[in-house]
Motif scaffolding. Structure first.
Motif, PDB file in Angstrom:
ATOM      1  N   TRP A  68       2.102  -6.043   6.829  1.00  0.00           N
ATOM      2  CA  TRP A  68       0.920  -5.183   6.856  1.00  0.00           C
ATOM      3  C   TRP A  68      -0.357  -5.982   7.044  1.00  0.00           C
ATOM      4  CZ3 TRP A  68       2.285  -1.016   8.628  1.00  0.00           C
ATOM      5  CH2 TRP A  68       3.456  -0.376   8.224  1.00  0.00           C
ATOM      6  N   GLY A  69      -0.369  -7.245   6.638  1.00  0.00           N
ATOM      7  CA  GLY A  69      -1.511  -8.104   6.958  1.00  0.00           C
ATOM      8  C   GLY A  69      -1.636  -8.302   8.463  1.00  0.00           C
ATOM      9  N   ASN A  70      -0.507  -8.515   9.123  1.00  0.00           N
ATOM     10  CA  ASN A  70      -0.509  -8.644  10.592  1.00  0.00           C
ATOM     11  C   ASN A  70      -0.959  -7.350  11.261  1.00  0.00           C
ATOM     12  OD1 ASN A  70       0.385 -11.290  10.448  1.00  0.00           O
ATOM     13  ND2 ASN A  70       2.533 -10.765  10.771  1.00  0.00           N
ATOM     14  N   ALA A  71      -0.500  -6.201  10.733  1.00  0.00           N
ATOM     15  CA  ALA A  71      -0.895  -4.905  11.303  1.00  0.00           C
ATOM     16  C   ALA A  71      -2.399  -4.690  11.164  1.00  0.00           C
ATOM     17  CB  ALA A  71      -0.128  -3.779  10.626  1.00  0.00           C
ATOM     18  N   TYR A  81      -4.343   2.722  10.984  1.00  0.00           N
ATOM     19  CA  TYR A  81      -3.979   1.495  10.277  1.00  0.00           C
ATOM     20  C   TYR A  81      -4.997   1.089   9.210  1.00  0.00           C
ATOM     21  CZ  TYR A  81       0.054   0.709  13.228  1.00  0.00           C
ATOM     22  OH  TYR A  81       1.268   0.833  13.842  1.00  0.00           O
ATOM     23  N   ALA A  82      -5.886   1.999   8.842  1.00  0.00           N
ATOM     24  CA  ALA A  82      -6.818   1.698   7.746  1.00  0.00           C
ATOM     25  C   ALA A  82      -6.051   1.363   6.474  1.00  0.00           C
ATOM     26  CB  ALA A  82      -7.752   2.885   7.515  1.00  0.00           C
ATOM     27  N   PHE A  83      -4.900   2.009   6.272  1.00  0.00           N
ATOM     28  CA  PHE A  83      -4.097   1.748   5.075  1.00  0.00           C
ATOM     29  C   PHE A  83      -3.639   0.296   5.027  1.00  0.00           C
ATOM     30  CE2 PHE A  83      -0.771   2.536   8.141  1.00  0.00           C
ATOM     31  CZ  PHE A  83       0.216   1.637   7.773  1.00  0.00           C
ATOM     32  N   ALA A  84      -3.393  -0.316   6.196  1.00  0.00           N
ATOM     33  CA  ALA A  84      -2.927  -1.704   6.221  1.00  0.00           C
ATOM     34  C   ALA A  84      -3.990  -2.634   5.641  1.00  0.00           C
ATOM     35  CB  ALA A  84      -2.562  -2.114   7.649  1.00  0.00           C
TER      36      ALA A  84
END
Length: 200
Positions: A68-71, A81-84
């Motif tokens: 999720w850091g990469n996303a 992808y705000a959640f990422a």
């Protein structure tokens, strides 16, 4: 007091993982998603109220935080992808008796390790500072242990339009319990999200 929210993808027949390699989830966490815009928006709304994420050792070591850091870096302007970025920014706690200290890898920033004594650690986190809730997203064994210990305050079940017939479950260890429906919403993509709390 913080609330512990367990969010899991599930099949219609109650499995959270397939025993065979079936593509059963509308979104398998890659770049392609069959989720509709309303579901994406509601999914992100959950993260807006979360300030702590609980992880099992296995999830942490298998790359949840790196993924999720990469996303977040790959899609910095995509509102889906705000959640990422919220995952990156949130406090993460890995509950494990096998990891003895906080890892130093950059992918594990804002991450601490607590003992695997689930009732003691989770109840201490619930009573801790901060105005947001805690969230947990699996895996199946970790979710099962939290349920069996009676630590989950809200279940968010993302029911995919698929029947697996067999697989991994999360409610087998917990024994009988009644739940109270908090809300249920069907989406155009075929997903139904149902939210429950323990009754009484």
């Amino acid at each position: 007091m913080k609330k512990l929210v367990l969010q899991m993808q599930m099949s219609i027949d109650g499995f959270v993982g397939a025993t065979e390699d079936h593509p059963w989830q509308l979104w398998e966490w890659g770049d392609d998603s069959a989720w509709d815009d309303a579901l994406k928006q509601d999914f992100n709304a959950v993260f807006a109220g979360v300030d702590t994420i609980l992880l099992s050792r296995k999830m942490a070591q298998e790359g949840y935080l790196t993924h999720w850091g990469n996303a977040a870096r790959k899609f910095p302007r995509d509102p889906f992808y705000a959640f990422a970025q919220r995952i990156v920014d949130a406090r993460k706690v890995v509950l494990s008796n096998k990891l003895k200290q906080s890892p130093s890898e950059p992918a594990w920033e804002r991450t601490s390790v607590a003992s695997g004594d689930l009732p003691r650690e989770v109840n201490a986190l619930k009573a801790g500072e901060g105005g947001g809730d805690m969230a947990v997203f699996g895996g199946a064994g970790f979710a099962s242990a939290l349920i069996a210990a009676g630590l989950v305050d809200e279940f968010q079940l993302f029911i995919n339009p698929a029947v697996l017939g067999a697989g991994r479950r999360i409610f087998d260890q917990g024994g009988f319990r009644n739940l109270r429906l908090l809300g249920s919403k069907a989406y155009a993509c075929g997903m139904v999200v149902s939210r429950y709390a323990p009754a009484g």
